[in-house]
Scaffold this active site. Structure first.
Site, PDB file in Angstrom:
ATOM      1  N   HIS A 197     -50.035   3.986 -42.939  1.00 58.10           N
ATOM      2  CA  HIS A 197     -50.470   3.257 -44.149  1.00 58.10           C
ATOM      3  C   HIS A 197     -49.912   1.863 -44.416  1.00 58.10           C
ATOM      4  O   HIS A 197     -50.133   1.216 -45.446  1.00 58.10           O
ATOM      5  CB  HIS A 197     -50.358   4.079 -45.284  1.00 58.10           C
ATOM      6  N   HIS A 232     -45.169  -0.609 -37.741  1.00 59.97           N
ATOM      7  CA  HIS A 232     -44.140  -0.879 -38.488  1.00 59.97           C
ATOM      8  C   HIS A 232     -43.346  -2.244 -38.085  1.00 59.97           C
ATOM      9  O   HIS A 232     -42.471  -2.822 -38.926  1.00 59.97           O
ATOM     10  CB  HIS A 232     -42.697   0.342 -38.351  1.00 59.97           C
TER      11      HIS A 232
END
Length: 435
Positions: free
Chosen positions: A171, A200
Site C-alpha cells: 500500500h 519500498h
C-alpha cells in the site's frame, strides 16, 4: 461457480479482518467462499470467528471454512492471498538483536539489510511448498502476495516455482499519494500521478492537479517548514528530485547515508528498532480481537483500501482498474535488471493483471534501485543455487550493512544469523563459513 479465495497465514488476524471488510464491501463478492489456513490452531480459530463476525456485521453471506491443512484451503481456489510471517515475533527479534551486537542499526528490517536477507531465507522454503501446492490443486489461481521482503519473495516465487500469475501488493504508493495530497490540501480524487521503481523504493515520477505540476508547491512547503526537512524521504527528495514512496523509517535502511551516523539519526528523528514495537502492537491487537470474540463484544470493522480485494473484484466482474503491483521486470523499466522485481502501475480487468511499461527511470533513481535489486538477486541465488556464500555476498552488497561494518565482521554476522535461525533455513544454507 462461487469464487474461492484462500487466505494463507490467516492468523494474521488484524490484516485478515481488513481485507475481508474490503471484500464484503463489494456487492458481487458478498457470497464468495473464504478458505482460511494457518498453522497456529488458536489463531486460525480466531480468524474464523472474526471472519464470521465481519460477514454478519456487513450483511454478507460467504461460505467460510477453516483449514489446518494448506492444500485443503487451496483446492480449487481462484485467488490465493499470502500473508504469512515465518517465525513471527521471535524470529523478528533475532533479526534485530544479533545485528545490534555488531552495531547494526535497523528500523523495520523486513526488506533489505540483514533483517531482510534472513526474513527472505526463512520464508523461501514455505513459498516453494506453497507454489507446489498451487500448481497441484489450483494452477490457474492468482497468487496475491503481501509477505515481505516483497521483491525478493516475488522473484523467488516466479523463478523457483514457475508460477506466472503472481503479483506482489503493497500500500506504500497509495498512502504516499494520499499523504502528499493532504499535505498540499488537494483532494486525492483530483490528482494525477504515476510512480515506478522497486517495492519500498519507488519514485513519484508525475504528480499533477488539473494539469499543473504539484512538485513546485511541495518544494515551497518544504522550504517554509523546517520540520518537514527532518524527514528522510523529504531529504532524499530534495537531493534526488523525485519523492520516494515509502516512509522515512523504511527509506533510511536502503541507503548508506543515515543510520550509520548518530547525528543523522538525531536530525531526521529515526526510530531505531521501531518494528519491534509494531510487532508487539500487532500481538496486542490479536489478543484484543480474541478476547472480544470470546466475550461476544462487537469488533470494529473497517476497510483498508487494499489492492487484493480490488483485483479480485476487477477480475471477477471485468471492472477496469489501475493498481500498483510488484512483478518480474521483463522490460517494464528498461534501465533495471530484467530478472528483478519492479513496482509499476498495472491494469486489471477480466483478463487479469497486466503490468504497464514505465520505460527508463532518471539515472540517479535507477542507480539506487539497481543496488537494491543486485542484493535481492544474490539472496534468491543463494537459495536457488544452494550457495551459502551468496548470503554473505548479499550482505556485502547491501548499502547500510556495508557502511557499518568491515567485510570480516559482515561474514561473522552472517554466520551468527545462520546459527540463530537454524532449522528455518533450507539445509544447504545452514553452513557456517567463517572468514
Amino acid at each position: 461457480m462461487t469464487t474461492k479465495i484462500a487466505f494463507i497465514g490467516a492468523g494474521s488476524v488484524v490484516f485478515t479482518q481488513g481485507l475481508l471488510a474490503d471484500l464484503f464491501a463489494f456487492d458481487e463478492l458478498r457470497d464468495v467462499h473464504i478458505a482460511l489456513h494457518d498453522i497456529d490452531a488458536d489463531r486460525l480459530a480466531t480468524a474464523e470467528g472474526a471472519a464470521r463476525h465481519i460477514a454478519d456485521h456487513l450483511g454478507a453471506s460467504p461460505l467460510i471454512t477453516a483449514h489446518a491443512e494448506r492444500r485443503a484451503a487451496l483446492d480449487g481456489a481462484d485467488f490465493v492471498i499470502n500473508i504469512i510471517q515465518v517465525g513471527m515475533r521471535d524470529a523478528t527479534r533475532t533479526d534485530f538483536d544479533v545485528p545490534a551486537r555488531y552495531g547494526i542499526r535497523q528500523t523495520i528490517g523486513d526488506t533489505l539489510g540483514i533483517g531482510g536477507i534472513f526474513r527472505a531465507l526463512r520464508t523461501f522454503p514455505v513459498l516453494r511448498a506453497l507454489g507446489e501446492d498451487i500448481a497441484a490443486v489450483c494452477p490457474d489461481a492468482w497468487l496475491l502476495n503481501y509477505t515481505n521482503p516483497m521483491a525478493m519473495n516475488v522473484q523467488y516465487l516466479t523463478q523457483a516455482t514457475g508460477l506466472t500469475r503472481v503479483v506482489g501488493l503493497c500500500h506504500s504508493v497509495y498512502w504516499t499519494m494520499r499523504d502528499l495530497s493532504a499535505l498540499l490540501n488537494v483532494p486525492y480524487e483530483e490528482i494525477t500521478y504515476r510512480a515506478a521503481g522497486v517495492n519500498h523504493q519507488a519514485w513519484v515520477l508525475r504528480f499533477e492537479h488539473e494539469g499543473q505540476d504539484l512538485y513546485p508547491r511541495l518544494d515551497a512547503l518544504i522550504a517554509e517548514d523546517p520540520q518537514l526537512r527532518r524527514r528522510v524521504r523529504v531529504d532524499m527528495y530534495r537531493r534526488l528530485g523525485h519523492y520516494p514512496t515509502e516512509t522515512s523509517e523504511h527509506s533510511a535502511e536502503y541507503v548508506p547515508w543515515y543510520l550509520h551516523h548518530a547525528e543523522e539519526i538525531e536530525r531526521l528523528r529515526l526510530p531505531v528498532g521501531a518494528y519491534l514495537g509494531i510487532v508487539d502492537e500487532n500481538i496486542a491487537a490479536y489478543e484484543k480481537t480474541r478476547a472480544a470474540l470470546a466475550d461476544g463484544v462487537p469488533l470494529p470493522v473497517e476497510g483498508t483500501m487494499e489492492y487484493a480485494p480490488q483485483i479480485i473484484h476487477s477480475v471477477t466482474t471485468g471492472t477496469p482498474r489501475t493498481v500498483y503491483g510488484n512483478v518480474p521486470n521483463h522490460g517494464l523499466i528498461t534501465n533495471l535488471p530484467a530478472s528483478g522485481t519492479v513496482e509499476v502501475p498495472c491494469l486489471v480487468d477480466g483478463s487479469g493483471v497486466q503490468p504497464t511499461r514505465a520505460g527508463e527511470l532518471p539515472p540517479q533513481l535507477a542507480a539506487l534501485n539497481r543496488t537494491y535489486l543486485s542484493m535481492n538477486d544474490l539472496v534468491v541465488r543463494a537459495a536457488l543455487e544452494d550457495e551459502p556464500r551468496h548470503i554473505r555476498h548479499a550482505a556485502m552488497t547491501d548499502p547500510a550493512t556495508a557502511a557499518a561494518l568491515p567485510v570480516e565482521q559482515i561474514w561473522s554476522l552472517c554466520d551468527d544469523m545462520v546459527r540463530a535461525h537454524g532449522d528455518a533455513l533450507q539445509p544447504s544454507l545452514r553452513a557456517v563459513l567463517g572468514t
